[in-house]
Design a protein around this motif. Structure first.
Motif, mmCIF file in Angstrom:
data_model
loop_
_atom_site.group_PDB
_atom_site.id
_atom_site.type_symbol
_atom_site.label_atom_id
_atom_site.label_comp_id
_atom_site.label_asym_id
_atom_site.label_seq_id
_atom_site.Cartn_x
_atom_site.Cartn_y
_atom_site.Cartn_z
ATOM 1 N N VAL A 1 0.853 -1.173 0.000
ATOM 2 C CA VAL A 1 0.000 0.000 0.000
ATOM 3 C C VAL A 1 0.896 1.231 0.000
ATOM 4 N N LEU A 2 0.635 2.130 -0.947
ATOM 5 C CA LEU A 2 1.325 3.413 -0.978
ATOM 6 C C LEU A 2 0.403 4.449 -0.355
ATOM 7 N N SER A 3 0.900 5.126 0.671
ATOM 8 C CA SER A 3 0.130 6.186 1.325
ATOM 9 C C SER A 3 0.735 7.522 0.943
ATOM 10 N N THR A 4 -0.134 8.434 0.510
ATOM 11 C CA THR A 4 0.277 9.773 0.106
ATOM 12 C C THR A 4 -0.580 10.788 0.847
ATOM 13 N N LEU A 5 -0.221 12.048 0.717
ATOM 14 C CA LEU A 5 -1.059 13.119 1.245
ATOM 15 C C LEU A 5 -2.124 13.424 0.198
ATOM 16 N N SER A 6 -3.374 13.365 0.598
ATOM 17 C CA SER A 6 -4.482 13.505 -0.342
ATOM 18 C C SER A 6 -4.532 14.886 -0.979
ATOM 19 N N SER A 7 -4.738 14.905 -2.287
ATOM 20 C CA SER A 7 -4.966 16.168 -2.992
ATOM 21 C C SER A 7 -6.450 16.503 -3.015
ATOM 22 N N GLN A 8 -7.289 15.557 -2.573
ATOM 23 C CA GLN A 8 -8.739 15.771 -2.554
ATOM 24 C C GLN A 8 -9.231 16.306 -1.219
ATOM 25 N N VAL A 9 -8.647 15.814 -0.118
ATOM 26 C CA VAL A 9 -9.090 16.199 1.216
ATOM 27 C C VAL A 9 -7.868 16.686 1.994
ATOM 28 N N ASP A 10 -7.761 17.980 2.142
ATOM 29 C CA ASP A 10 -6.598 18.591 2.767
ATOM 30 C C ASP A 10 -6.328 18.008 4.156
ATOM 31 N N ASP B 1 -1.803 13.038 -6.176
ATOM 32 C CA ASP B 1 -1.314 13.442 -4.856
ATOM 33 C C ASP B 1 0.165 13.806 -4.910
ATOM 34 N N LEU B 2 0.969 12.954 -5.532
ATOM 35 C CA LEU B 2 2.409 13.191 -5.604
ATOM 36 C C LEU B 2 2.711 14.465 -6.378
ATOM 37 N N SER B 3 1.904 14.758 -7.402
ATOM 38 C CA SER B 3 2.126 15.938 -8.236
ATOM 39 C C SER B 3 1.679 17.224 -7.552
ATOM 40 N N LYS B 4 0.519 17.183 -6.909
ATOM 41 C CA LYS B 4 -0.081 18.406 -6.373
ATOM 42 C C LYS B 4 0.324 18.717 -4.938
ATOM 43 N N VAL B 5 0.434 17.690 -4.114
ATOM 44 C CA VAL B 5 0.650 17.910 -2.687
ATOM 45 C C VAL B 5 2.126 17.782 -2.316
ATOM 46 N N GLY B 6 2.837 16.950 -3.009
ATOM 47 C CA GLY B 6 4.248 16.732 -2.716
ATOM 48 C C GLY B 6 4.584 15.262 -2.749
ATOM 49 N N GLY B 7 5.854 14.959 -2.717
ATOM 50 C CA GLY B 7 6.300 13.584 -2.878
ATOM 51 C C GLY B 7 6.380 12.769 -1.610
ATOM 52 N N GLN B 8 5.920 13.317 -0.479
ATOM 53 C CA GLN B 8 5.997 12.573 0.769
ATOM 54 C C GLN B 8 5.082 11.356 0.685
ATOM 55 N N ALA B 9 5.657 10.176 0.967
ATOM 56 C CA ALA B 9 4.878 8.948 0.849
ATOM 57 C C ALA B 9 5.427 7.875 1.775
ATOM 58 N N ALA B 10 4.592 6.874 1.991
ATOM 59 C CA ALA B 10 4.991 5.696 2.753
ATOM 60 C C ALA B 10 4.523 4.465 1.984
ATOM 61 N N LEU B 11 5.411 3.521 1.804
ATOM 62 C CA LEU B 11 5.072 2.263 1.146
ATOM 63 C C LEU B 11 5.146 1.156 2.179
ATOM 64 N N THR B 12 4.023 0.473 2.390
ATOM 65 C CA THR B 12 3.993 -0.667 3.305
ATOM 66 C C THR B 12 3.975 -1.943 2.477
ATOM 67 N N VAL B 13 4.929 -2.824 2.766
ATOM 68 C CA VAL B 13 5.088 -4.080 2.048
ATOM 69 C C VAL B 13 4.949 -5.213 3.054
ATOM 70 N N ASP C 1 10.628 10.316 0.124
ATOM 71 C CA ASP C 1 10.190 11.212 -0.938
ATOM 72 C C ASP C 1 10.172 10.468 -2.266
ATOM 73 N N VAL C 2 9.017 10.488 -2.918
ATOM 74 C CA VAL C 2 8.845 9.833 -4.210
ATOM 75 C C VAL C 2 8.895 10.902 -5.293
ATOM 76 N N GLU C 3 9.720 10.657 -6.304
ATOM 77 C CA GLU C 3 9.908 11.625 -7.384
ATOM 78 C C GLU C 3 9.674 10.984 -8.742
ATOM 79 N N ARG C 4 9.232 11.809 -9.659
ATOM 80 C CA ARG C 4 9.061 11.395 -11.048
ATOM 81 C C ARG C 4 10.440 11.173 -11.663
ATOM 82 N N VAL C 5 10.554 10.144 -12.514
ATOM 83 C CA VAL C 5 11.821 9.831 -13.179
ATOM 84 C C VAL C 5 11.678 10.185 -14.657
ATOM 85 N N GLY C 6 12.592 10.977 -15.170
ATOM 86 C CA GLY C 6 12.567 11.372 -16.568
ATOM 87 C C GLY C 6 12.853 10.203 -17.503
#
Length: 134
Positions: free
Chosen positions: A1-10, A41-53, A71-76
């Motif tokens: 599960v990848l948890s991000t900061l929601s861009s829908q609900v502040d 979420d990653l684009s609008k709110v920021g790259g802060q995330a948690a991945l639970t495996v 921090d999760v970032e886009r790769v070119g």
């Protein structure tokens, strides 16, 4: 599960089941659609995330799991090709035909801030990011 900061609900988290492939250092590489809530979420709110495996065969609290926080970032595209990330992802997910779709983009956890490990009841640890990466 990848948890991000929601861009829908502040101020609230968003969780998504996602595929990933670990790179040589053990950090996750992802392929996300532009339509997915976690990508937004990653684009609008920021790259802060948690991945639970979870451990293979995970059934509940007595089973092992780890959470990587960072921090999760886009790769070119150039970096994807240079580092062979498409091949890396396909090794883990051989049927991932979507990696060639135009609206899918590679992301990676570029920096690891914390690690939380639970090996089952009364077996927990918080190795430092350096310990995890070594």
């Amino acid at each position: 599960v990848l948890s991000t900061l929601s861009s829908q609900v502040d101020g609230y988290p968003n969780g998504a089941l996602v595929g990933f492939a670990p790179d040589a250092s053990g950090l996750p590489v992802f392929v996300f659609s532009a339509m997915s809530s976690h990508t937004k979420d990653l684009s609008k709110v920021g790259g802060q995330a948690a991945l639970t495996v979870t451990a293979k065969g995970f059934e509940g609290a007595a089973d092992g799991r780890v959470t990587l926080i960072g921090d999760v970032e886009r790769v070119g595209k150039e970096q994807v090709e240079k580092e062979g990330l498409k091949e890396l992802y396909r090794e883990r997910h051989p049927n991932a035909f979507w990696v060639d779709f135009g609206d899918f983009t590679f992301y990676r956890m570029a920096s690891l801030k914390a690690v939380n490990f639970v090996g089952g009841f009364a077996r927990a640890a918080a190795p430092s990011p350096d310990e995890y990466l070594s």
